[in-house]
Design an enzyme around this catalytic site. Structure first.
Site, PDB file in Angstrom:
ATOM      1  N   ASP A 199       4.684  -6.077   9.351  1.00 24.68           N
ATOM      2  CA  ASP A 199       5.290  -5.624  10.615  1.00 24.68           C
ATOM      3  C   ASP A 199       5.949  -6.883  11.607  1.00 24.68           C
ATOM      4  O   ASP A 199       7.163  -7.776  11.847  1.00 24.68           O
ATOM      5  CB  ASP A 199       5.456  -4.394  11.301  1.00 24.68           C
ATOM      6  CG  ASP A 199       6.137  -3.652   9.325  1.00 24.68           C
ATOM      7  OD1 ASP A 199       6.354  -3.999   8.733  1.00 24.68           O
ATOM      8  OD2 ASP A 199       5.519  -2.214   9.892  1.00 24.68           O
ATOM      9  N   ARG A 208       0.747  -1.212  -0.130  1.00 25.15           N
ATOM     10  CA  ARG A 208       0.550   0.069   0.328  1.00 25.15           C
ATOM     11  C   ARG A 208       0.475   1.428  -0.130  1.00 25.15           C
ATOM     12  O   ARG A 208       1.899   1.696   1.028  1.00 25.15           O
ATOM     13  CB  ARG A 208      -0.560   0.208   1.450  1.00 25.15           C
ATOM     14  CG  ARG A 208      -2.077  -0.810   1.346  1.00 25.15           C
ATOM     15  CD  ARG A 208      -2.719  -0.626   1.935  1.00 25.15           C
ATOM     16  NE  ARG A 208      -2.704   0.134   3.714  1.00 25.15           N
ATOM     17  CZ  ARG A 208      -3.247  -0.186   4.838  1.00 25.15           C
ATOM     18  NH1 ARG A 208      -5.275   0.487   3.942  1.00 25.15           N
ATOM     19  NH2 ARG A 208      -2.802   0.572   5.702  1.00 25.15           N
ATOM     20  N   THR A 219      -1.674   7.031  -0.263  1.00 23.02           N
ATOM     21  CA  THR A 219      -3.033   7.939  -0.925  1.00 23.02           C
ATOM     22  C   THR A 219      -3.609   5.846  -0.380  1.00 23.02           C
ATOM     23  O   THR A 219      -5.215   5.776  -0.909  1.00 23.02           O
ATOM     24  CB  THR A 219      -2.457   6.899  -2.145  1.00 23.02           C
ATOM     25  OG1 THR A 219      -2.365   6.072  -2.888  1.00 23.02           O
ATOM     26  CG2 THR A 219      -1.919   7.539  -2.999  1.00 23.02           C
ATOM     27  N   ASP A 238       0.499  -3.716  11.730  1.00 20.93           N
ATOM     28  CA  ASP A 238       0.759  -3.648  10.352  1.00 20.93           C
ATOM     29  C   ASP A 238       0.802  -5.210  10.823  1.00 20.93           C
ATOM     30  O   ASP A 238       2.045  -6.033  11.106  1.00 20.93           O
ATOM     31  CB  ASP A 238       2.104  -3.066  10.010  1.00 20.93           C
ATOM     32  CG  ASP A 238       2.556  -3.652   7.882  1.00 20.93           C
ATOM     33  OD1 ASP A 238       1.929  -2.350   7.866  1.00 20.93           O
ATOM     34  OD2 ASP A 238       2.749  -4.570   8.304  1.00 20.93           O
TER      35      ASP A 238
HETATM   36  C1  PRP Z   1      -0.872  -5.519   4.186  1.00 24.72           C
HETATM   37  C2  PRP Z   1      -1.910  -6.318   4.405  1.00 24.72           C
HETATM   38  C3  PRP Z   1      -2.987  -5.943   2.843  1.00 24.72           C
HETATM   39  C4  PRP Z   1      -2.694  -4.766   3.036  1.00 24.72           C
HETATM   40  C5  PRP Z   1      -4.063  -4.450   3.324  1.00 24.72           C
HETATM   41  O1  PRP Z   1      -0.135  -4.728   2.941  1.00 24.72           O
HETATM   42  O2  PRP Z   1      -1.410  -7.129   4.754  1.00 24.72           O
HETATM   43  O3  PRP Z   1      -1.704  -6.703   2.172  1.00 24.72           O
HETATM   44  O4  PRP Z   1      -2.259  -3.818   3.920  1.00 24.72           O
HETATM   45  O5  PRP Z   1      -4.541  -2.950   3.366  1.00 24.72           O
HETATM   46  P1  PRP Z   1      -5.728  -3.040   2.427  1.00 24.72           P
HETATM   47  O6  PRP Z   1      -6.935  -3.568   2.156  1.00 24.72           O
HETATM   48  O7  PRP Z   1      -6.519  -1.244   2.730  1.00 24.72           O
HETATM   49  O8  PRP Z   1      -5.537  -2.592   1.049  1.00 24.72           O
HETATM   50  P2  PRP Z   1       1.099  -3.964   2.970  1.00 24.72           P
HETATM   51  O9  PRP Z   1       0.864  -2.785   2.097  1.00 24.72           O
HETATM   52  O10 PRP Z   1       1.710  -3.362   4.158  1.00 24.72           O
HETATM   53  O11 PRP Z   1       2.203  -5.104   2.753  1.00 24.72           O
HETATM   54  P3  PRP Z   1       3.491  -5.843   3.261  1.00 24.72           P
HETATM   55  O12 PRP Z   1       2.482  -7.178   3.536  1.00 24.72           O
HETATM   56  O13 PRP Z   1       4.467  -5.845   2.221  1.00 24.72           O
HETATM   57  O14 PRP Z   1       3.540  -4.952   4.413  1.00 24.72           O
HETATM   58  N1  URA Z   2      -2.388  -3.628   6.856  1.00 24.69           N
HETATM   59  C1  URA Z   2      -2.163  -3.955   7.918  1.00 24.69           C
HETATM   60  O1  URA Z   2      -1.699  -4.824   8.320  1.00 24.69           O
HETATM   61  N2  URA Z   2      -2.899  -3.784   8.575  1.00 24.69           N
HETATM   62  C2  URA Z   2      -4.077  -2.773   9.248  1.00 24.69           C
HETATM   63  O2  URA Z   2      -4.145  -2.857   9.271  1.00 24.69           O
HETATM   64  C3  URA Z   2      -4.124  -2.417   7.834  1.00 24.69           C
HETATM   65  C4  URA Z   2      -3.359  -2.888   6.549  1.00 24.69           C
END
Ligand code: PRP
Ligand code: URA
Length: 209
Positions: free
Chosen positions: A203, A104, A108, A200
């Protein structure tokens, strides 16, 4: 409108409760992602079609049942979906695995694609797209858009925690996709994080914050 199946199982409630605690260690969190994914997968496979086959037991011949047709394909959304895929592979070891890389954009909140690798026979398989968090729904919608562009027709989406906003967006964009949710939380905060949520997921799985 797509089917939304929200789990209501003591083991899932209990394990999600541990995951939500900020004191839960990276290792424990990661293991729990795998365990809860396995439990959700049990529900998500409940209505897979079966076919009858003849088998020979040590004593006699009998009819047994096996899952019909081509096997499944699990598609984790990177990064956080990877440990869900591990849990599902414990139950369906012959499934193939595709990967979709999305993150994400922090401002945005829209997903940015950086990787997509699917099995060559993906279009013939039923896909289980997995990601622990369904927040705004942007990542799930983008991942499923990508699969549909490649001719994939049968898709289910599995997540541990969802916000109502994400469920609504996914249902509108892909009314044919069933959504399996460990727990439906309250709402998103101003930064697009799920409340109460668990923070997150990526993380917490990888210890990157
Ligand atoms: C997190 C999660 C989803 C996304 C959800 O990933 O694992 O993929 O956010 O958010 P959304 O429904 O608003 O799109 P992130 O983008 O943080 O990436 P990562 O898994 O690499 O940490
Ligand atoms: N992605 C995450 O990992 N946690 C949230 O709460 C939202 C988006």
């Amino acid at each position: 409108m797509s089917e939304v199946i929200i789990m209501d199982h003591p083991l899932i409630h209990h394990k999600l409760g541990i995951m939500r605690r900020k004191t839960t260690s990276t290792k424990e969190f990661r293991d729990l992602v795998t365990e809860v994914a396995m439990l959700i997968c049990y529900e998500a496979t409940r209505n897979l079609p079966l076919t009858e086959i003849e088998v020979e037991t040590p004593l006699t011949k009998t009819m047994a049942k096996e899952i019909e047709g081509k096997k499944l394909c699990i598609v984790p959304i990177l990064r956080a979906g990877l440990h869900m895929a591990d849990g599902i592979l414990n139950l369906i070891p012959n499934a193939k695995v595709g990967h979709i890389g999305l993150y994400r954009n922090e401002e945005t909140l829209e997903p940015v694609e950086y990787f997509c690798k699917l099995p060559s026979d993906a279009a013939d398989r039923e896909m289980f797209v997995v990601d622990p968090m369904l927040a705004t729904g942007g990542s799930a919608v983008a991942a499923i858009d990508l699969l549909k562009k490649r001719g994939i027709k049968k898709i289910r989406f599995l997540c541990l925690i969802a916000a109502p906003e994400g469920v609504e967006r996914l249902q509108k964009a892909h009314p044919d996709v069933s959504i399996y949710i460990g727990n439906l939380d309250d709402r998103l905060n101003e930064n697009g994080y799920i409340l109460p949520g668990l923070g997150d997921a990526g993380d917490r799985i990888y210890g990157t914050k």
